[in-house]
Design an enzyme around this catalytic site. Sequence first.
Site, PDB file in Angstrom:
ATOM      1  CE  LYS A 142      -9.229   2.390   3.082  1.00 58.11           C
ATOM      2  NZ  LYS A 142      -9.309   3.920   2.232  1.00 58.11           N
ATOM      3  CG  ASP A 191     -11.411   3.995   5.961  1.00 59.13           C
ATOM      4  OD1 ASP A 191     -11.194   5.309   6.889  1.00 59.13           O
ATOM      5  OD2 ASP A 191     -11.432   4.106   4.496  1.00 59.13           O
ATOM      6  CB  SER A 246      -8.559   5.239   7.231  1.00 63.65           C
ATOM      7  OG  SER A 246      -8.906   5.003   6.266  1.00 63.65           O
ATOM      8  CG  HIS A 250      -1.400   1.253   1.752  1.00 64.15           C
ATOM      9  ND1 HIS A 250      -2.375   1.536   0.916  1.00 64.15           N
ATOM     10  CD2 HIS A 250      -2.051   2.630   1.933  1.00 64.15           C
ATOM     11  CE1 HIS A 250      -3.203   2.932   0.969  1.00 64.15           C
ATOM     12  NE2 HIS A 250      -2.617   3.420   2.101  1.00 64.15           N
TER      13      HIS A 250
HETATM   14  N1  URA Z   1      -5.922   6.617   2.326  1.00 61.33           N
HETATM   15  C1  URA Z   1      -6.246   6.401   3.535  1.00 61.33           C
HETATM   16  O1  URA Z   1      -7.377   5.212   2.884  1.00 61.33           O
HETATM   17  N2  URA Z   1      -7.278   7.144   3.987  1.00 61.33           N
HETATM   18  C2  URA Z   1      -6.369   8.109   5.255  1.00 61.33           C
HETATM   19  O2  URA Z   1      -7.336   8.168   5.589  1.00 61.33           O
HETATM   20  C3  URA Z   1      -5.631   8.012   4.402  1.00 61.33           C
HETATM   21  C4  URA Z   1      -4.571   8.230   3.219  1.00 61.33           C
END
Ligand code: URA
Length: 462
Positions: free
Chosen positions: A207, A181, A203, A102
């Site tokens: 995910k 989220d 956040s 990520h």
């Molecule tokens: N990317 C995300 O998925 N969440 C955030 O809060 C910031 C960047």
Amino acid sequence: MVRRTLVTGIAEVSSAMAEAYDAVEVIVTKRDGRTLSDGQIDWVVDAYTRGVVAAEQMSALAMAILLNGMDRREISRWTQAMIASGERMDFSALSRPTSDKHSTGGVGDKVTLPLAPLVAACEVAVPQLSGRGLGHTGGTLDKLESIPGWRCDLTYDDMIEQLEKVGAVICAAGSTLAPADKLLYGLRDVTGTVEAVPLIASSIMSKKIAEGTGDLVLDVKVGSGAFMKDLQSARELARTMVDLGKDAGVTTVALLTDMDTPLGLTAGNVIEVQESLEVLAGGGPSDVVELTLALAREMLTAVGRDDVDPADKLADGSAMDVWRAMITAQGGDAQAALPTARHSQTVSAPSSGVLTRLDALSVGVAAWRLGAGRARKEDPVQAGAGVVMHAKPGDEVTAGQPLLTLLTDEPDRFARAEDSLAEAFDIQPDATVVRRDIILDRISDSSDRARSVSASPSRTNR
Ligand code: URA
């Protein structure tokens, strides 16, 4: 426990009484700098997703979290509560190990495109759920959608089948993953609460953990084109996410990488696909190749495959073979001519010397204004729009030579793009530039970190 005291009708009283906690009590706890209990966290995240906690109440709580921070237990519990708001994917039945990456997002960051097929060519499955761009940072799905026919909306069964057959999938995350989220991110965006480390970390990690990843490599960008403008705040975010991974049983490593200047020589959609193809063909800009290989090595090490050198898979064409299979499996025509922008304009070097600075944020905003990005999530993007760079910091340039090429389908966009580039670069005669390393730090163990994540990055780093 404090019960709701201001009510306007019987129905409201009975619905409030059915709830385990009171939203105002939770907000006041954090407002006064105290820690939230596990029960408060589980309830407030769930009740917000159910619509029982109102948006204005969650906004107040997000602001209290931004101002007063959360400790590790609170962030971990908040992350688990967001995961519990939706479904979890599970790739453990696959015949190969899985590894995931990520990036916190930057300008010209196309690394997912060559990285996913490269790691898959090393016999490790890569289920890469990606997003669209918003603002000056690009989105992987927007880039791939410039390939004729390619589609991002796969079912879970499609993903499993493709991972078994091809080894790599890049597709959209469904709405069932961490829906809390999704709601909260939209709210933070309009209430000035995006920049809270506990909220950013939870956040992203909610995910990733809900996606069923076994091992995770994070690319935390640092610099003008990134969320985190300086190393200290990037380290804090990285350590928080590594901790969250550990708490959830997901081995997590973070690389901190430079985003003061754009990555590679392109910022846009189709032009980033073209640059990714150069990397897969064994060429491409050295910074993109270096970062792609560094992330691939981390992903392979995480699953015990450090006996394989991913550089060999670029050189022998096997990563390119996986790319073609991956694009074809998702309806794309890997051989088709790619779209091009209808209009171009050049920005030339105003003097001779050494390019000492090329600002990532300015280039990202220019690409966005040319049509490569969107201002609202429902806006369309142009496949061909963007900025091609002809020099990077450290390169010698001659007065009048092209420095940047601006691309768009709508020529009335050039003026605003040029405005954003007015202060974007410096050229100095006889300057010596020590190029900043692309990889600035690596964080894999957080045992020495401060226990409390106290505030937003901009506040902690003054
Ligand atoms: N990317 C995300 O998925 N969440 C955030 O809060 C910031 C960047």
